[in-house]
Motif scaffolding. Structure first.
Motif, PDB file in Angstrom:
ATOM      1  N   ARG A 212       0.826  -1.211   0.000  1.00  0.00           N
ATOM      2  CA  ARG A 212       0.000   0.000   0.000  1.00  0.00           C
ATOM      3  C   ARG A 212       0.859   1.259   0.000  1.00  0.00           C
ATOM      4  O   ARG A 212       0.545   2.235  -0.686  1.00  0.00           O
ATOM      5  CB  ARG A 212      -0.906  -0.008   1.231  1.00  0.00           C
ATOM      6  N   SER A 232       3.388  -7.185  -8.227  1.00  0.00           N
ATOM      7  CA  SER A 232       3.082  -8.532  -8.724  1.00  0.00           C
ATOM      8  C   SER A 232       4.009  -9.584  -8.114  1.00  0.00           C
ATOM      9  O   SER A 232       3.563 -10.634  -7.650  1.00  0.00           O
ATOM     10  CB  SER A 232       3.190  -8.570 -10.246  1.00  0.00           C
ATOM     11  N   ARG A 235       3.248 -10.205  -4.475  1.00  0.00           N
ATOM     12  CA  ARG A 235       2.099 -11.123  -4.325  1.00  0.00           C
ATOM     13  C   ARG A 235       2.550 -12.566  -4.485  1.00  0.00           C
ATOM     14  O   ARG A 235       2.101 -13.453  -3.753  1.00  0.00           O
ATOM     15  CB  ARG A 235       1.017 -10.802  -5.354  1.00  0.00           C
ATOM     16  N   LEU A 277      -4.378 -11.250  -2.750  1.00  0.00           N
ATOM     17  CA  LEU A 277      -4.862 -11.045  -4.110  1.00  0.00           C
ATOM     18  C   LEU A 277      -5.568  -9.703  -4.277  1.00  0.00           C
ATOM     19  O   LEU A 277      -5.583  -9.135  -5.374  1.00  0.00           O
ATOM     20  CB  LEU A 277      -5.826 -12.184  -4.492  1.00  0.00           C
ATOM     21  N   ALA A 278      -6.128  -9.168  -3.183  1.00  0.00           N
ATOM     22  CA  ALA A 278      -6.895  -7.927  -3.271  1.00  0.00           C
ATOM     23  C   ALA A 278      -6.022  -6.676  -3.213  1.00  0.00           C
ATOM     24  O   ALA A 278      -6.375  -5.645  -3.789  1.00  0.00           O
ATOM     25  CB  ALA A 278      -7.930  -7.879  -2.145  1.00  0.00           C
ATOM     26  N   GLY A 280      -3.591  -3.718  -3.804  1.00  0.00           N
ATOM     27  CA  GLY A 280      -3.048  -3.084  -4.994  1.00  0.00           C
ATOM     28  C   GLY A 280      -4.000  -2.973  -6.156  1.00  0.00           C
ATOM     29  O   GLY A 280      -3.673  -2.369  -7.183  1.00  0.00           O
ATOM     30  N   HIS A 281      -5.222  -3.505  -6.003  1.00  0.00           N
ATOM     31  CA  HIS A 281      -6.173  -3.500  -7.106  1.00  0.00           C
ATOM     32  C   HIS A 281      -7.252  -2.425  -6.975  1.00  0.00           C
ATOM     33  O   HIS A 281      -7.969  -2.152  -7.925  1.00  0.00           O
ATOM     34  CB  HIS A 281      -6.870  -4.865  -7.220  1.00  0.00           C
ATOM     35  N   ASP A 282      -7.423  -1.848  -5.792  1.00  0.00           N
ATOM     36  CA  ASP A 282      -8.514  -0.902  -5.607  1.00  0.00           C
ATOM     37  C   ASP A 282      -8.041   0.285  -4.780  1.00  0.00           C
ATOM     38  O   ASP A 282      -6.866   0.427  -4.494  1.00  0.00           O
ATOM     39  CB  ASP A 282      -9.727  -1.576  -4.945  1.00  0.00           C
TER      40      ASP A 282
END
Length: 321
Positions: A212, A232, A235, A277-278, A280-282
Protein backbone atom coordinates in the motif's frame (compact mmCIF):
# COMPACT_ATOMS: atom_id res chain seq x y z
CA UNK A 1 -18.38 12.35 6.94
CA UNK A 2 -16.68 14.24 9.71
CA UNK A 3 -13.43 12.80 10.93
CA UNK A 4 -12.21 12.35 14.47
CA UNK A 5 -8.78 13.67 13.57
CA UNK A 6 -10.06 17.18 12.86
CA UNK A 7 -11.58 17.63 16.31
CA UNK A 8 -9.54 19.20 19.09
CA UNK A 9 -10.45 17.32 22.27
CA UNK A 10 -7.73 19.07 24.24
CA UNK A 11 -9.78 22.27 24.58
CA UNK A 12 -10.65 22.88 28.23
CA UNK A 13 -14.34 23.23 27.50
CA UNK A 14 -14.51 19.84 25.82
CA UNK A 15 -15.94 17.65 28.56
CA UNK A 16 -15.84 13.86 28.65
CA UNK A 17 -19.58 13.80 28.05
CA UNK A 18 -19.13 15.73 24.81
CA UNK A 19 -16.32 13.39 23.81
CA UNK A 20 -18.55 10.38 24.39
CA UNK A 21 -21.41 12.05 22.54
CA UNK A 22 -19.07 12.71 19.62
CA UNK A 23 -18.22 9.02 19.43
CA UNK A 24 -21.86 7.96 19.59
CA UNK A 25 -23.08 10.47 17.04
CA UNK A 26 -20.22 9.90 14.64
CA UNK A 27 -19.40 6.18 14.34
CA UNK A 28 -16.71 6.89 11.74
CA UNK A 29 -14.89 9.07 14.27
CA UNK A 30 -15.11 6.33 16.89
CA UNK A 31 -13.81 3.72 14.46
CA UNK A 32 -10.89 5.96 13.52
CA UNK A 33 -10.11 6.29 17.21
CA UNK A 34 -10.03 2.49 17.62
CA UNK A 35 -7.80 1.95 14.57
CA UNK A 36 -5.40 4.87 14.95
CA UNK A 37 -4.88 4.34 18.68
CA UNK A 38 -4.10 0.61 18.13
CA UNK A 39 -7.03 -0.40 20.35
CA UNK A 40 -8.43 -2.31 17.37
CA UNK A 41 -5.19 -4.28 17.13
CA UNK A 42 -5.39 -4.97 20.86
CA UNK A 43 -8.86 -6.41 20.38
CA UNK A 44 -7.51 -8.62 17.59
CA UNK A 45 -4.72 -9.69 19.97
CA UNK A 46 -7.38 -11.08 22.30
CA UNK A 47 -8.54 -13.29 19.44
CA UNK A 48 -4.95 -14.34 18.77
CA UNK A 49 -4.51 -15.19 22.46
CA UNK A 50 -7.60 -17.39 22.41
CA UNK A 51 -6.40 -19.15 19.23
CA UNK A 52 -2.97 -19.77 20.74
CA UNK A 53 -4.41 -21.21 23.93
CA UNK A 54 -6.89 -23.41 22.06
CA UNK A 55 -4.24 -24.79 19.73
CA UNK A 56 -1.97 -25.63 22.68
CA UNK A 57 -4.71 -27.03 24.89
CA UNK A 58 -4.16 -24.35 27.53
CA UNK A 59 -6.99 -22.72 29.52
CA UNK A 60 -7.31 -19.14 28.26
CA UNK A 61 -6.88 -17.11 31.42
CA UNK A 62 -7.40 -13.40 31.95
CA UNK A 63 -3.65 -12.74 32.62
CA UNK A 64 -2.68 -14.33 29.29
CA UNK A 65 -5.15 -12.19 27.36
CA UNK A 66 -4.23 -9.00 29.23
CA UNK A 67 -0.47 -9.43 28.78
CA UNK A 68 -0.76 -10.02 25.04
CA UNK A 69 -3.29 -7.22 24.46
CA UNK A 70 -1.27 -4.70 26.45
CA UNK A 71 1.99 -5.60 24.72
CA UNK A 72 0.40 -5.21 21.27
CA UNK A 73 -1.12 -1.85 22.19
CA UNK A 74 2.17 -0.60 23.58
CA UNK A 75 4.53 -1.78 20.84
CA UNK A 76 2.46 -0.43 17.95
CA UNK A 77 2.08 2.97 19.57
CA UNK A 78 5.79 3.13 20.38
CA UNK A 79 6.73 2.13 16.82
CA UNK A 80 4.54 4.84 15.34
CA UNK A 81 6.56 7.46 17.18
CA UNK A 82 9.58 6.34 15.18
CA UNK A 83 7.66 6.16 11.88
CA UNK A 84 6.36 9.72 11.83
CA UNK A 85 8.23 10.74 8.67
CA UNK A 86 6.72 7.84 6.72
CA UNK A 87 3.28 8.30 8.28
CA UNK A 88 3.21 12.00 7.38
CA UNK A 89 3.49 10.99 3.74
CA UNK A 90 1.60 7.68 3.62
CA UNK A 91 -1.08 8.07 6.33
CA UNK A 92 -2.14 11.68 6.62
CA UNK A 93 -5.21 10.97 8.75
CA UNK A 94 -3.40 8.61 11.12
CA UNK A 95 -0.47 11.01 11.36
CA UNK A 96 -2.86 13.84 12.23
CA UNK A 97 -4.39 11.74 15.01
CA UNK A 98 -1.12 10.42 16.47
CA UNK A 99 0.46 13.88 16.34
CA UNK A 100 -2.50 15.44 18.13
CA UNK A 101 -2.46 12.81 20.88
CA UNK A 102 1.27 12.03 20.81
CA UNK A 103 1.92 12.51 24.52
CA UNK A 104 -1.18 10.63 25.85
CA UNK A 105 -0.53 7.72 23.48
CA UNK A 106 3.14 7.57 24.46
CA UNK A 107 2.35 7.58 28.18
CA UNK A 108 -0.40 4.99 27.66
CA UNK A 109 2.06 2.80 25.74
CA UNK A 110 4.65 2.96 28.53
CA UNK A 111 2.03 2.28 31.20
CA UNK A 112 0.62 -0.64 29.20
CA UNK A 113 4.00 -2.32 28.85
CA UNK A 114 4.75 -1.83 32.53
CA UNK A 115 1.37 -3.31 33.41
CA UNK A 116 1.91 -6.28 31.07
CA UNK A 117 5.27 -7.05 32.69
CA UNK A 118 3.73 -6.59 36.13
CA UNK A 119 0.94 -9.05 35.35
CA UNK A 120 3.48 -11.60 34.11
CA UNK A 121 5.50 -11.21 37.31
CA UNK A 122 2.36 -11.37 39.47
CA UNK A 123 1.49 -14.63 37.72
CA UNK A 124 4.79 -15.97 39.04
CA UNK A 125 6.50 -16.33 35.68
CA UNK A 126 9.89 -14.69 35.26
CA UNK A 127 10.19 -16.53 31.95
CA UNK A 128 6.88 -15.04 30.86
CA UNK A 129 8.20 -11.61 31.79
CA UNK A 130 11.21 -12.15 29.56
CA UNK A 131 9.05 -13.39 26.69
CA UNK A 132 6.81 -10.34 27.02
CA UNK A 133 9.91 -8.19 26.45
CA UNK A 134 10.69 -9.82 23.07
CA UNK A 135 8.52 -7.43 20.99
CA UNK A 136 10.01 -4.41 22.77
CA UNK A 137 13.55 -5.64 22.18
CA UNK A 138 12.80 -6.43 18.52
CA UNK A 139 11.05 -3.08 18.17
CA UNK A 140 14.18 -1.30 19.34
CA UNK A 141 16.34 -3.31 16.92
CA UNK A 142 13.78 -2.60 14.20
CA UNK A 143 13.43 1.15 14.67
CA UNK A 144 16.60 2.54 16.27
CA UNK A 145 19.60 3.43 14.03
CA UNK A 146 22.07 0.80 15.27
CA UNK A 147 23.90 0.10 11.99
CA UNK A 148 27.17 2.05 11.62
CA UNK A 149 27.27 4.99 9.22
CA UNK A 150 28.59 4.20 5.80
CA UNK A 151 26.63 0.98 5.37
CA UNK A 152 23.89 2.70 3.38
CA UNK A 153 21.20 1.98 5.99
CA UNK A 154 21.00 2.83 9.69
CA UNK A 155 17.97 0.81 10.85
CA UNK A 156 17.00 -2.85 10.35
CA UNK A 157 13.58 -1.70 9.14
CA UNK A 158 15.37 -0.24 6.11
CA UNK A 159 16.63 -3.69 5.03
CA UNK A 160 14.07 -5.53 2.88
CA UNK A 161 12.91 -8.86 4.30
CA UNK A 162 14.92 -8.48 7.53
CA UNK A 163 12.36 -6.22 9.16
CA UNK A 164 9.47 -8.50 8.16
CA UNK A 165 11.23 -11.58 9.53
CA UNK A 166 12.11 -9.79 12.77
CA UNK A 167 8.56 -8.56 13.33
CA UNK A 168 7.08 -11.96 12.47
CA UNK A 169 9.47 -13.76 14.81
CA UNK A 170 8.66 -11.36 17.67
CA UNK A 171 4.91 -11.88 17.45
CA UNK A 172 5.12 -15.59 16.64
CA UNK A 173 7.33 -16.29 19.66
CA UNK A 174 5.35 -14.04 22.01
CA UNK A 175 1.91 -15.40 21.18
CA UNK A 176 3.10 -19.01 21.12
CA UNK A 177 5.07 -18.88 24.37
CA UNK A 178 3.26 -16.45 26.69
CA UNK A 179 0.34 -18.89 27.26
CA UNK A 180 2.85 -21.68 27.93
CA UNK A 181 5.00 -19.62 30.30
CA UNK A 182 2.12 -18.12 32.30
CA UNK A 183 0.61 -21.58 32.68
CA UNK A 184 3.86 -23.09 33.96
CA UNK A 185 4.09 -25.55 31.08
CA UNK A 186 6.76 -26.57 28.59
CA UNK A 187 6.37 -25.84 24.86
CA UNK A 188 5.66 -28.76 22.55
CA UNK A 189 4.59 -29.59 19.02
CA UNK A 190 1.45 -27.48 19.34
CA UNK A 191 3.60 -24.50 20.35
CA UNK A 192 5.65 -24.92 17.18
CA UNK A 193 2.44 -25.08 15.14
CA UNK A 194 1.20 -21.89 16.80
CA UNK A 195 4.51 -20.14 16.14
CA UNK A 196 4.51 -21.11 12.44
CA UNK A 197 0.91 -20.02 12.01
CA UNK A 198 1.31 -16.61 13.65
CA UNK A 199 4.73 -16.05 12.05
CA UNK A 200 3.30 -16.64 8.56
CA UNK A 201 0.24 -14.49 9.22
CA UNK A 202 2.34 -11.65 10.60
CA UNK A 203 4.74 -11.80 7.66
CA UNK A 204 1.86 -11.43 5.22
CA UNK A 205 0.20 -8.75 7.35
CA UNK A 206 3.47 -6.78 7.51
CA UNK A 207 4.05 -6.81 3.75
CA UNK A 208 0.51 -5.81 2.77
CA UNK A 209 0.93 -2.26 4.19
CA UNK A 210 4.31 -2.08 2.44
CA UNK A 211 2.52 -2.71 -0.86
CA UNK A 212 0.00 0.00 0.00
CA UNK A 213 2.78 2.43 0.96
CA UNK A 214 5.18 1.51 -1.82
CA UNK A 215 5.20 4.90 -3.57
CA UNK A 216 5.56 6.89 -0.36
CA UNK A 217 8.29 4.60 0.99
CA UNK A 218 10.26 4.95 -2.24
CA UNK A 219 10.03 8.74 -2.01
CA UNK A 220 11.45 8.87 1.53
CA UNK A 221 14.10 6.24 0.81
CA UNK A 222 12.57 3.33 2.74
CA UNK A 223 13.42 0.14 0.84
CA UNK A 224 10.77 -2.52 1.36
CA UNK A 225 10.02 -5.81 -0.36
CA UNK A 226 7.44 -4.20 -2.72
CA UNK A 227 9.85 -1.34 -3.52
CA UNK A 228 12.41 -3.96 -4.64
CA UNK A 229 10.13 -6.54 -6.23
CA UNK A 230 7.08 -4.56 -7.28
CA UNK A 231 3.47 -5.46 -6.52
CA UNK A 232 3.08 -8.53 -8.72
CA UNK A 233 6.25 -10.27 -7.53
CA UNK A 234 5.44 -9.36 -3.93
CA UNK A 235 2.10 -11.12 -4.33
CA UNK A 236 3.92 -14.18 -5.67
CA UNK A 237 6.33 -14.16 -2.72
CA UNK A 238 3.48 -13.90 -0.19
CA UNK A 239 1.58 -16.67 -1.96
CA UNK A 240 4.61 -18.97 -1.81
CA UNK A 241 5.02 -18.23 1.91
CA UNK A 242 1.32 -18.91 2.45
CA UNK A 243 1.59 -22.26 0.65
CA UNK A 244 4.69 -23.29 2.61
CA UNK A 245 2.96 -22.32 5.85
CA UNK A 246 -0.08 -24.35 4.80
CA UNK A 247 2.06 -27.45 4.20
CA UNK A 248 3.80 -27.10 7.56
CA UNK A 249 0.54 -26.43 9.39
CA UNK A 250 -1.10 -29.47 7.81
CA UNK A 251 1.86 -31.66 8.78
CA UNK A 252 1.98 -30.42 12.38
CA UNK A 253 -1.79 -30.12 12.69
CA UNK A 254 -2.40 -33.75 11.81
CA UNK A 255 -0.13 -34.74 14.70
CA UNK A 256 -1.27 -32.25 17.34
CA UNK A 257 -4.75 -30.94 16.54
CA UNK A 258 -8.33 -32.07 16.03
CA UNK A 259 -9.42 -31.94 12.40
CA UNK A 260 -11.67 -28.93 13.06
CA UNK A 261 -8.79 -26.82 14.44
CA UNK A 262 -6.53 -27.64 11.51
CA UNK A 263 -9.38 -26.79 9.16
CA UNK A 264 -9.83 -23.37 10.78
CA UNK A 265 -6.13 -22.65 10.36
CA UNK A 266 -6.27 -23.51 6.67
CA UNK A 267 -9.35 -21.30 6.29
CA UNK A 268 -7.36 -18.52 7.93
CA UNK A 269 -4.58 -18.95 5.36
CA UNK A 270 -7.23 -18.73 2.63
CA UNK A 271 -8.43 -15.50 4.26
CA UNK A 272 -4.87 -14.14 4.10
CA UNK A 273 -4.59 -15.23 0.49
CA UNK A 274 -7.70 -13.23 -0.32
CA UNK A 275 -6.02 -10.16 1.17
CA UNK A 276 -2.88 -10.89 -0.88
CA UNK A 277 -4.86 -11.05 -4.11
CA UNK A 278 -6.90 -7.93 -3.27
CA UNK A 279 -4.07 -5.56 -2.31
CA UNK A 280 -3.05 -3.08 -4.99
CA UNK A 281 -6.17 -3.50 -7.11
CA UNK A 282 -8.51 -0.90 -5.61
CA UNK A 283 -8.68 2.34 -3.66
CA UNK A 284 -9.58 0.79 -0.30
CA UNK A 285 -6.09 -0.38 0.65
CA UNK A 286 -6.27 1.33 4.07
CA UNK A 287 -9.46 -0.56 4.92
CA UNK A 288 -7.98 -3.83 3.64
CA UNK A 289 -4.75 -3.49 5.65
CA UNK A 290 -5.99 -1.80 8.83
CA UNK A 291 -9.38 -3.48 9.21
CA UNK A 292 -9.76 -6.63 7.11
CA UNK A 293 -6.24 -8.05 7.48
CA UNK A 294 -5.57 -6.84 11.03
CA UNK A 295 -9.05 -7.91 12.10
CA UNK A 296 -8.64 -11.47 10.88
CA UNK A 297 -8.06 -12.79 14.40
CA UNK A 298 -11.29 -11.24 15.62
CA UNK A 299 -13.03 -13.62 13.23
CA UNK A 300 -10.72 -16.56 13.86
CA UNK A 301 -10.77 -16.04 17.62
CA UNK A 302 -14.56 -16.04 17.58
CA UNK A 303 -14.58 -19.28 15.58
CA UNK A 304 -12.13 -20.93 17.99
CA UNK A 305 -14.27 -19.64 20.88
CA UNK A 306 -17.31 -21.39 19.40
CA UNK A 307 -15.26 -24.51 18.74
CA UNK A 308 -13.95 -24.52 22.31
CA UNK A 309 -17.36 -24.26 23.90
CA UNK A 310 -18.80 -26.81 21.53
CA UNK A 311 -16.09 -29.14 22.82
CA UNK A 312 -16.95 -28.17 26.40
CA UNK A 313 -20.56 -29.09 25.79
CA UNK A 314 -19.46 -32.67 25.20
CA UNK A 315 -16.74 -32.92 27.84
CA UNK A 316 -17.85 -30.59 30.61
CA UNK A 317 -14.33 -29.11 30.88
CA UNK A 318 -13.79 -25.54 32.08
CA UNK A 319 -11.74 -23.49 29.63
CA UNK A 320 -11.77 -19.88 30.83
CA UNK A 321 -10.36 -19.51 34.33
Amino acid sequence: MESFVHEDFRKPWYSWSKLLNSFISRPVAFFEFLVFSSLYLSMAAAGMAWCSCTLQGIPCSVPIVLVLCLVVFSVYNLNRRTDQAEDALNHERRFSFTSRFERPLFLAALASYALAVGIALYSGSFIGCGIAMIPLFCGILYSVPIIPRGWGVRRLKEIPLVKNILVSFAWGATFALIPVALSGLAPGGASLLTFVFIFSWTFVASVLPDIRDMKGDALVGVVTIPVVLGISRSRVLLTVINLIAGAVILTLGIRTQPLASTGLLICSLAYSQGCILAIGHDHSADFLCDVISDGQFLVLGALFFVLTYAYMAFTGLAVLQ
